[in-house]
Structures are given as C-alpha cells and as structure tokens.
Design a protein around this motif. Structure first.
Motif, PDB file in Angstrom:
ATOM      1  N   PRO A 169       9.944   1.878  -5.939  1.00 31.41           N
ATOM      2  CA  PRO A 169       9.252   0.892  -4.941  1.00 31.41           C
ATOM      3  C   PRO A 169      10.146   0.484  -3.736  1.00 31.41           C
ATOM      4  CG  PRO A 169       9.665  -0.279  -6.686  1.00 31.41           C
ATOM      5  CD  PRO A 169      10.266   1.026  -7.054  1.00 31.41           C
ATOM      6  N   PHE A 170       9.675   0.332  -2.614  1.00 27.77           N
ATOM      7  CA  PHE A 170      10.526  -0.146  -1.361  1.00 27.77           C
ATOM      8  C   PHE A 170      10.429  -1.789  -1.460  1.00 27.77           C
ATOM      9  CE2 PHE A 170       8.799   4.152  -0.426  1.00 27.77           C
ATOM     10  CZ  PHE A 170       9.869   4.674  -0.445  1.00 27.77           C
ATOM     11  N   SER A 171      11.537  -2.397  -1.339  1.00 26.70           N
ATOM     12  CA  SER A 171      11.599  -3.956  -1.053  1.00 26.70           C
ATOM     13  C   SER A 171      10.951  -4.358   0.406  1.00 26.70           C
ATOM     14  CB  SER A 171      12.642  -4.444  -1.387  1.00 26.70           C
ATOM     15  OG  SER A 171      13.797  -3.995  -0.768  1.00 26.70           O
ATOM     16  N   ASP A 172      11.574  -3.603   1.284  1.00 25.12           N
ATOM     17  CA  ASP A 172      11.234  -3.999   2.714  1.00 25.12           C
ATOM     18  C   ASP A 172      11.505  -2.888   3.585  1.00 25.12           C
ATOM     19  OD1 ASP A 172      14.007  -3.404   2.815  1.00 25.12           O
ATOM     20  OD2 ASP A 172      14.548  -5.861   2.840  1.00 25.12           O
ATOM     21  N   GLU A 205       0.717  -1.084   0.054  1.00 29.43           N
ATOM     22  CA  GLU A 205      -0.181   0.084  -0.175  1.00 29.43           C
ATOM     23  C   GLU A 205       0.859   1.315   0.054  1.00 29.43           C
ATOM     24  OE1 GLU A 205      -3.808  -1.335   2.371  1.00 29.43           O
ATOM     25  OE2 GLU A 205      -1.999  -1.268   3.571  1.00 29.43           O
ATOM     26  N   VAL A 206       1.988   1.142   0.781  1.00 30.56           N
ATOM     27  CA  VAL A 206       2.886   2.378   0.661  1.00 30.56           C
ATOM     28  C   VAL A 206       3.390   2.660  -0.561  1.00 30.56           C
ATOM     29  CG1 VAL A 206       5.247   3.081   1.414  1.00 30.56           C
ATOM     30  CG2 VAL A 206       3.815   2.330   3.011  1.00 30.56           C
ATOM     31  N   ASN A 207       3.835   1.611  -1.540  1.00 31.49           N
ATOM     32  CA  ASN A 207       4.114   1.682  -2.700  1.00 31.49           C
ATOM     33  C   ASN A 207       3.296   2.334  -3.765  1.00 31.49           C
ATOM     34  OD1 ASN A 207       7.080   0.684  -2.344  1.00 31.49           O
ATOM     35  ND2 ASN A 207       6.415  -1.397  -2.643  1.00 31.49           N
ATOM     36  N   ALA A 209      12.127  11.199  -0.455  1.00 35.59           N
ATOM     37  CA  ALA A 209      12.071   9.686  -0.090  1.00 35.59           C
ATOM     38  C   ALA A 209      10.948   8.977  -0.953  1.00 35.59           C
ATOM     39  CB  ALA A 209      11.811   9.350   1.532  1.00 35.59           C
ATOM     40  N   PHE A 210       9.898   9.850  -1.302  1.00 29.50           N
ATOM     41  CA  PHE A 210       8.913   9.232  -2.055  1.00 29.50           C
ATOM     42  C   PHE A 210       9.321   8.970  -3.219  1.00 29.50           C
ATOM     43  CE2 PHE A 210       5.622   9.915  -5.364  1.00 29.50           C
ATOM     44  CZ  PHE A 210       4.429   8.933  -4.888  1.00 29.50           C
ATOM     45  N   ASP A 211      10.285   9.409  -4.036  1.00 31.37           N
ATOM     46  CA  ASP A 211      10.941   9.192  -5.407  1.00 31.37           C
ATOM     47  C   ASP A 211      11.577   8.092  -5.419  1.00 31.37           C
ATOM     48  OD1 ASP A 211       9.716  11.492  -6.174  1.00 31.37           O
ATOM     49  OD2 ASP A 211      11.604  13.030  -5.660  1.00 31.37           O
ATOM     50  N   SER A 212      11.778   7.539  -4.156  1.00 30.90           N
ATOM     51  CA  SER A 212      12.678   6.242  -4.017  1.00 30.90           C
ATOM     52  C   SER A 212      12.077   4.852  -4.254  1.00 30.90           C
ATOM     53  CB  SER A 212      13.686   5.917  -3.032  1.00 30.90           C
ATOM     54  OG  SER A 212      14.666   7.020  -2.856  1.00 30.90           O
TER      55      SER A 212
END
Length: 642
Positions: free
Chosen positions: A495-498, A463-465, A490-493
């Motif tokens: 999708p986050f994997s964990d 959901e964050v991604n 930080a949003f520009d980084s």
C-alpha cells in the motif's frame, strides 16, 4: 598537490546585471532612462497640487523634491546595501496608485499645507510598515506562480498604453485636441524612428533608439513651433529641498490605514515588476530578492515623506525600456538616479527636460509600455492553459483591468474606500489574479490525498490501495507511453502511504526495466510535431505534452525543420527523439538541443531518452494530481521547489 604545481586561476564571469559600463555609455543610457521616466515622475505632484489646492511655487518645490528623492530611491534599489535593494535595473518613481487616496486624505484634512502634512504623516508610517513587512510578504511567493505574475505584468503593460495614447493626441478628454492630427504625427513619427533604428542599426545605436527618437522628435517639434523652452530662462539654477520644508507631519489613523492599503497594493505591483525584470535580464528572482525590493520601497517612501515627496515603487515604464534596449546593467539605473538628483537640485535643467512635447513622449511610451506587455506574454507562455482554471484566472483579471482602464469613471460608483481598488486597472487586475489563484489552486475541501481522477470523480489514496491490478493499470498506465510494464510493477509496491510514496513507486519500477523493455518503451513515443500527435491518435497525454510549446500547430516551415531533425535522429539512433517539451523554454530551444544531440554516442542518447521519459512521466503525474486535488498538488510542488 605537488609543491611545483599551482591551481589555475579561476575565471569569473560578471552577470550583465552587475557589469559596469564605460562612463560615456553609463551617461547616455542613464539620460535615456531619465527622459523616458520624467513625464511619469512629475505627473503625481501636479495632480496632487491641483487636487488639494497648492500654489505654483509649492508645486515647483514638490517637483524638485520628487526628482531628487526619485534619484535616491533608484540608487538604493539598483545598488543596494545590506538587505535593502534588489540590485536589478529597476528605476523608482512615485506610485500612481497613491494619487486618489492622497488627494482624499489631503482634502479631508482641509487641503493646502495642512492636507499635505497629513499626507506626509501617513506616507512615513506606511513606508515603515512596508519596510518591516517585506520579509513576511516575500514568503508568500508560492501565491505568485507564472499565471499570476504573467497576468500582472501583462496588465501593467496594457493598462499603461492608454496613458501613452492620450499623450500622443495632445491629452485625454471627451473631444480631440484641435491639433491632434499634428500631435499624432509627432507621436507616430517618434515611434517609427525608434523602430527604424532598431531594425537598421546594431550595437550602441540600437540601444539608444528611444533617446534618439525623443531628441529628434523634440527637435522637429521645436522647428515647427510646437516645443517651447521659455520656462528654462525663468527657472532658477539651484534649488535644494530641505527636510520637512512644509512643516512637521501630522498623523491621522484613517489616513495611515488608507496609505498602508496603498502600499500593500504597491507591493504586489513591485513584485510583478521585479519578476518582469528578472525575466528580461535572465536572472532568477527568489524570496529574498522580493524582500530586498520591498525594503527599498519602504525605505524610499520614508525618505520621501521626510523630503517632501511621496510613496515609491518600481516604475514599469523603465522596465519596458530595459526590454527594448537590452541593456541589463543596474549601474545604468544608478547613473539615471544620479542625473535625477542633479535635476532635483537644478530646476533649470529640469525645465529643459520638461520642454519635451507630450506627443513625442507618447510615441516613445507606446513602444515601452507595449514591451512590458510582451514580457507578460512570455511569462504566460509557461502556463498550462489546458487547465481551465488558469484560463479563468487570466481572462477574468485582464477583463476587469481593461474594464476599469477603459471606463475610469466607474470608480465613482463605489464607496470612497473602494476607490483605491477600482481607481486603477493595474490594482484591480492584480488583486483579482491573486485572489482567483488562491481560490482555484490553494483553497478547497481536503478529505485526504486524492491521487487521480477529476473534480467530481476523485480517486482517493485508500481507493488506489484497494484497486485490482487491471484498475490500477487503467488509471495510471498513461504516465508512460504505450507500455503497462511500469504501472504493473508499481502496483506491487502497495500500500501507498501518501502521494509521494506513489510517485516513488513509479520511479523505482521505471528504472528496473530490462534492456528490451526500455527499447520498446522508448520506441513507443511519437516523433516531435508528428501529425499523429496533433490529430490525437498518439493519445491525449502526448497532445498535452507537445502542445505546451505549440508543436502541434507549427507553420509549414517550422514543421518541415522539425520533421527533418526527427528523421535524421531516427536514422542515426534507430529510435525517436524523445524530449520533455515542458522542460524547454521555446521551440527554438527544442530544435537547438535536438541538433546538438545528433553528435552524441548511441549509448549516451539511449540514457538521455530514459531521462526525458522520466521527466515526461513526472509532468503527467503532476497533471493527474492537479486535476484530482489542486491543494495537494500546489503544496507538493512548492515544497519540492523550495
């Protein structure tokens, strides 16, 4: 390095724990430990002998054997060898947890010598079990955070206070002793003398306050006819305990299982005592330290079974004495061990110590046991009580421990196997704290990493991604005070994997701010102890940060001192004093480091402020994750700390 130059010799400093004091001080401090310990040391043999029907001569031998083995066990624990012994000022004694189970084992085996031999068989096997379990038990330290260790230490101190109080009035019972008024005067007089010495004197006299209190209290009682030393003349000069004096031990599976359970419970108590002593002497305690302490418990218990004694553990009474006297040397405990060996070999000397009236011992014990509880309070001060789970853990554990301590007869309302747990407030409270910590912080459903929100309204990584920039900033903008720049970058980084990947994105975004953005960010943080923080105007996150050490509820004097510091700091550097309060141990440390920073250069303080902001953001991130996913947070913090 040129031939004509030699490296300057390295200066080595000895930790107070390893300091070898002069012989005179070692002797005096060691005797003080023995006097404070003696009553607790001999009570277990007395209770056991009465419970299984041993004769007076057998009881005398048990007492001598107990003292002799206590000395050996204390030297093993404090001096140490190989991987045995924690090398801290911890004195060993027979665990009270084993009393009821040993009486039950002895009675089931027919009582008398037969019962005693069955007890010794179970003790030896349980000791071996503890010795070999030690390295595995120590790996469970992640289940012993400050909320558990602080609770256990507090319970140990509080649960022992009724024992001291009973001694102070002439013994426990439904009615007061006819001379309880005079006995109470002895106890309170001894306690008052200890307090007066601590207040008036410094140095050596302050450290032997307990010893002076015991000697003077006993002298007064003797002059008034309430201290008797008749047994000294009747006691022998020499009495050597021989291995297996009562015969070869016998082994019962049921008895062994009961004693193994006792040693598991004792391991928890020992862990609490080791952490308490580490706090007192300011020495870090790790996995290997706990393993060493438990190996010493196990080895001492095996030796005890062979030398006609019982299971051993660290004695909380003497933990309190270390805190009260502030004498941290482990060699003092080693000296006390030597004196106990002598007492075990010289019954006449033991009879002299046995002449100290119980009310006098009770008065000294009130001070020592209470200081154990204070150590627990200090440990609990590091716990985040904004997390309601921690409130429930501490409150429930202490409540149950005090319930059993205040109403010990409740243990008779449960099956025999459960009496091991409900027979001791320390045992019940310790187990409750451990179990609740596991349930609240380590067990639960896990459907992938939740990274924000609260239980019932979790936000998953997927959901964050999928968030919009506005949603992302609204969720994570509070990590940094009054600025959305970091969250936006930080949003520009994505999708986050964990969760670690998400944390790194905020760190990288923070350190790419330009000079103007950095200055605006620093200036957005409120002053330490500001009314706007206490009133909630600076935001919930600032309130949580600063309330950790009570900066939101200072008294007038402390508030004025902190306001003076922050005002001077702002005048000198042009921005607020930013401090990660959660990384400080006390309010005094916040003040001390703040005054020290006033001497720094502006550029140095600008850099220091950024470091403090990063640390604050790290704690706030942990809060988000903890509320969202206790399991992931606990595992992540453990992995980062190991």
């Amino acid at each position: 390095m040129s031939a004509g130059l030699t490296a300057p010799p390295r200066r080595t400093t000895t930790h107070p724990v390893d300091e070898v004091l002069p012989p005179r001080k070692l002797a005096v401090y060691g005797i003080q430990h023995v006097l404070a310990f003696y009553a607790g040391a001999v009570i277990v043999p007395i209770l056991l002998a009465n419970g299984i029907g041993l004769s007076d001569q057998q009881l005398i031998h048990l007492i001598n054997a107990d003292l002799f083995t206590c000395g050996i066990a204390s030297i093993i624990q404090s001096v140490g060898f190989w991987k045995v012994g924690v090398r801290l000022p911890l004195l060993q004694g027979v665990t009270f947890t084993a009393v009821s189970p040993m009486i039950a084992i002895g009675t089931a085996a027919g009582g008398g010598t037969d019962g005693l031999l069955t007890i010794y068989g179970a003790v030896i096997v349980a000791g071996l079990f503890t010795f070999f379990l030690a390295p595995y038990f120590s790996k469970l330290l992640r289940f012993f955070p400050p909320v558990v260790t602080g609770t256990v230490i507090t319970i140990i101190g509080l649960a022992l206070l009724p024992v001291a109080a009973a001694d102070a009035v002439g013994g426990a019972g439904p009615t007061l002793h006819p001379d309880s008024g005079r006995y109470m005067a002895y106890a309170l007089g001894t306690l008052a003398l200890i307090v007066v010495i601590q207040r008036i004197f410094k140095g050596f006299m302050a450290t032997v306050a307990v010893l002076v209190g015991l000697v003077v209290g006993t002298g007064v009682a003797w002059m008034l006819g309430d201290a008797h030393f008749d047994s000294v003349g009747e006691a022998q000069w020499a009495g050597v305990t021989t291995p297996f004096y009562f015969g070869w031990p016998t082994f019962s599976v049921a008895a062994i299982i009961s004693m193994v359970v006792v040693m598991l419970i004792t391991a928890v108590e020992t862990t609490g005592d080791v952490f308490a002593t580490g706090e007192i002497v300011e020495k870090r305690v790790g996995k290997e330290d706990v393993a060493r302490a438990l190996r010493a418990d196990g080895l001492a218990t095996v030796i005890g079974g062979g030398l006609n004694s019982f299971p051993y553990t660290c004695f909380a009474e003497n933990v309190g004495l270390v805190r009260l006297t502030r004498i941290k040397s482990r060699w003092v405990v080693a000296a006390a061990g030597g004196f106990m060996i002598l007492l075990g070999l010289v019954p006449k000397a033991g009879a002299v110590v046995a002449g100290i009236p119980h009310p006098v011992l009770g008065g000294a014990a009130l001070a020592m046991f209470a200081t154990v509880a204070v150590v627990g309070f200090q440990t609990l001060s590091r716990v985040d009580f904004h997390d309601h789970r921690n409130v429930v853990i501490v409150a429930t554990s202490v409540g149950l421990a005090m319930y059993v301590t205040a109403q010990p007869e409740v243990s008779k309302a449960v099956p025999d196997w459960a009496e091991i747990i409900l027979g001791s407030g320390i045992t019940l409270g310790s187990i409750t704290a451990i179990v609740l910590n596991v349930l609240f912080h380590h067990v639960g459903s896990h459907r992938g990493p939740a990274v924000a929100g609260s239980p019932g309204a979790l936000i998953r990584l997927s959901e964050v991604n999928a968030m919009s920039r506005e949603q992302f900033v609204e969720t994570f903008g509070g990590l940094f005070q009054g600025s959305s720049h970091v969250a936006e970058r930080a949003f520009d980084s994505r999708p986050f994997s964990d969760t670690r990947d998400l944390r790194r994105a905020f760190q990288e975004a923070f350190y790419t701010l330009d000079d103007d953005e950095q200055e605006r960010l620093i200036d957005s943080y409120p002053d330490l102890g500001a009314d706007s923080v206490a009133d909630g105007e600076a935001g919930e996150d600032s309130l949580r940060d600063q309330s950790t050490l009570g900066l939101t509820r200072l008294d007038d004097r402390a508030h004025e001192e902190l306001a003076e510091l922050t005002s001077l700091y702002r005048s000198r550097f042009g921005f607020p004093l930013v401090t990660c309060v959660r990384d400080r141990d006390s309010f005094d440390q916040v003040l001390r480091t703040g005054w020290e920073r006033l001497d720094n250069a502006p550029s140095q303080e600008h850099a220091a402020a950024l470091v403090e902001i990063a640390n604050i953001a790290g704690h706030r991130f942990d809060d988000l994750v903890a509320d969202a996913n206790p399991i992931h947070s606990a595992r992540t913090r453990f992995a980062e700390g190991s």
